[in-house]
Design a protein around this motif. Structure first.
Motif, short mmCIF file in Angstrom:
data_model
loop_
_atom_site.label_atom_id
_atom_site.label_comp_id
_atom_site.label_asym_id
_atom_site.label_seq_id
_atom_site.Cartn_x
_atom_site.Cartn_y
_atom_site.Cartn_z
N VAL A 110 52.97 -43.84 -44.53
CA VAL A 110 51.66 -44.49 -44.45
C VAL A 110 51.57 -45.35 -43.19
O VAL A 110 50.60 -45.28 -42.43
CB VAL A 110 51.40 -45.35 -45.71
N ALA A 111 52.59 -46.17 -42.95
CA ALA A 111 52.59 -47.01 -41.74
C ALA A 111 52.58 -46.16 -40.48
O ALA A 111 51.91 -46.50 -39.50
CB ALA A 111 53.81 -47.93 -41.76
N THR A 112 53.31 -45.04 -40.51
CA THR A 112 53.32 -44.14 -39.35
C THR A 112 51.91 -43.65 -39.03
O THR A 112 51.47 -43.65 -37.88
CB THR A 112 54.24 -42.94 -39.60
N ILE A 113 51.18 -43.24 -40.07
CA ILE A 113 49.83 -42.69 -39.88
C ILE A 113 48.85 -43.79 -39.48
O ILE A 113 48.06 -43.63 -38.54
CB ILE A 113 49.36 -41.98 -41.16
N MET A 114 48.88 -44.92 -40.18
CA MET A 114 47.89 -45.96 -39.91
C MET A 114 48.09 -46.57 -38.52
O MET A 114 47.12 -46.82 -37.80
CB MET A 114 47.97 -47.05 -40.98
N ASN A 115 49.34 -46.79 -38.13
CA ASN A 115 49.58 -47.31 -36.78
C ASN A 115 49.17 -46.27 -35.73
O ASN A 115 48.65 -46.62 -34.66
CB ASN A 115 51.04 -47.70 -36.61
N ALA A 116 49.41 -44.99 -36.02
CA ALA A 116 48.99 -43.94 -35.09
C ALA A 116 47.47 -43.94 -34.93
O ALA A 116 46.95 -43.73 -33.83
CB ALA A 116 49.48 -42.57 -35.59
N TRP A 117 46.75 -44.18 -36.04
CA TRP A 117 45.30 -44.20 -35.95
C TRP A 117 44.82 -45.37 -35.10
O TRP A 117 43.88 -45.25 -34.30
CB TRP A 117 44.65 -44.27 -37.33
N ILE A 118 45.44 -46.53 -35.22
CA ILE A 118 45.06 -47.68 -34.40
C ILE A 118 45.25 -47.35 -32.92
O ILE A 118 44.38 -47.63 -32.07
CB ILE A 118 45.89 -48.92 -34.79
N ILE A 119 46.38 -46.74 -32.59
CA ILE A 119 46.64 -46.36 -31.20
C ILE A 119 45.62 -45.33 -30.73
O ILE A 119 45.06 -45.44 -29.63
CB ILE A 119 48.07 -45.81 -31.06
#
Length: 246
Positions: free
Chosen positions: A26-35
């Motif tokens: 989840v953190a991998t995906i959400m941080n990727a979306w912010i970037i």
């Protein structure tokens, strides 16, 4: 619902200070979306909100660490005020992230700042997207950036950068300086009867460089004005043909 102990918080863009998300894919995906949002949709200008221990919405994904609010000061709940070009970019990003990510702007009661994991966190598709992102999908996670040159030292330009500068200069000369040069030649013709200074071997050919205009009897405008002044009897004017002065 999870506590902050079950989250990880990192700073992935300057404006978003350590946004907490559920640890793991989840953190991998959400941080990727912010970037992705910061790079491809619009620069993030305010704090991004992630995990929270409580929320006005009883079943909010924020309490499970699976949601983020981006640009909350601009995109409020219950209104659709996100500009159409930004909406188009968000929806394009949603297609690239697939069902693992969902946008609150699609709800009947819109929340255009809101993005959340669109599947149960344990759904295999969540882990699959996280693995793809870690492997370089969309170019979000990759090698560390190259070390910048030491202060005071310029990095050498690549051949492509040199060629780009050359093309810029050539385009500037063609598109801006070129017409100016043509205008100058037009003015010179109107004053002398010739667009160019003729100087074979470095020696000016005055007859070819200043032939005058047919409509002025082979005189230049200055010579024609001098002839008129001479014939009008104005003191000091010189006849350009004879050289006589009044």
């Amino acid at each position: 619902m999870i506590t902050s102990a079950g989250t990880v918080a990192v700073e992935v863009v300057p404006a978003a200070k350590r946004v907490g998300f559920r640890a793991g894919p989840v953190a991998t995906i959400m941080n990727a979306w912010i970037i992705y949002y910061d790079r491809h949709i619009e620069r993030i200008r305010s704090q991004v909100w992630g995990h929270s221990n409580d929320n006005d919405v009883a079943n909010s994904n924020h309490m499970s660490g699976t949601a983020a609010d981006i640009h909350a000061p601009w995109y409020g709940m219950g209104v659709r005020n996100m500009p159409a070009p930004i909406v188009a970019k968000v929806e394009d990003g949603m297609r690239k992230f697939g069902p693992a990510l969902y946008w609150g702007g699609w709800w009947n009661y819109p929340d255009q700042m809101h993005y959340q994991i669109g599947l149960p966190p344990t759904d295999p598709r969540v882990q699959q997207l996280a693995d793809r992102l870690d492997a370089g999908y969309l170019g979000i996670y990759g090698p560390a950036p190259a070390t910048p040159p030491a202060p005071g030292k310029d990095a050498p330009m690549s051949a492509a950068e040199v060629n780009e500068i050359k093309k810029y200069i050539a385009d500037y000369i063609t598109g801006f300086v070129g017409p100016i040069g043509s205008d100058v030649k037009d003015v010179r013709y109107q004053l002398t009867g010739s667009r160019d200074l003729v100087a074979p071997g470095g020696k000016i050919n005055e007859q070819a460089s200043y032939p005058g205009l047919d409509m002025l009897g082979g005189l230049t405008p200055v010579e024609a004005l001098a002839a008129l002044g001479y014939r009008a009897g104005i003191t000091g004017f010189i006849d350009p043909i004879t050289g006589a002065r009044r």
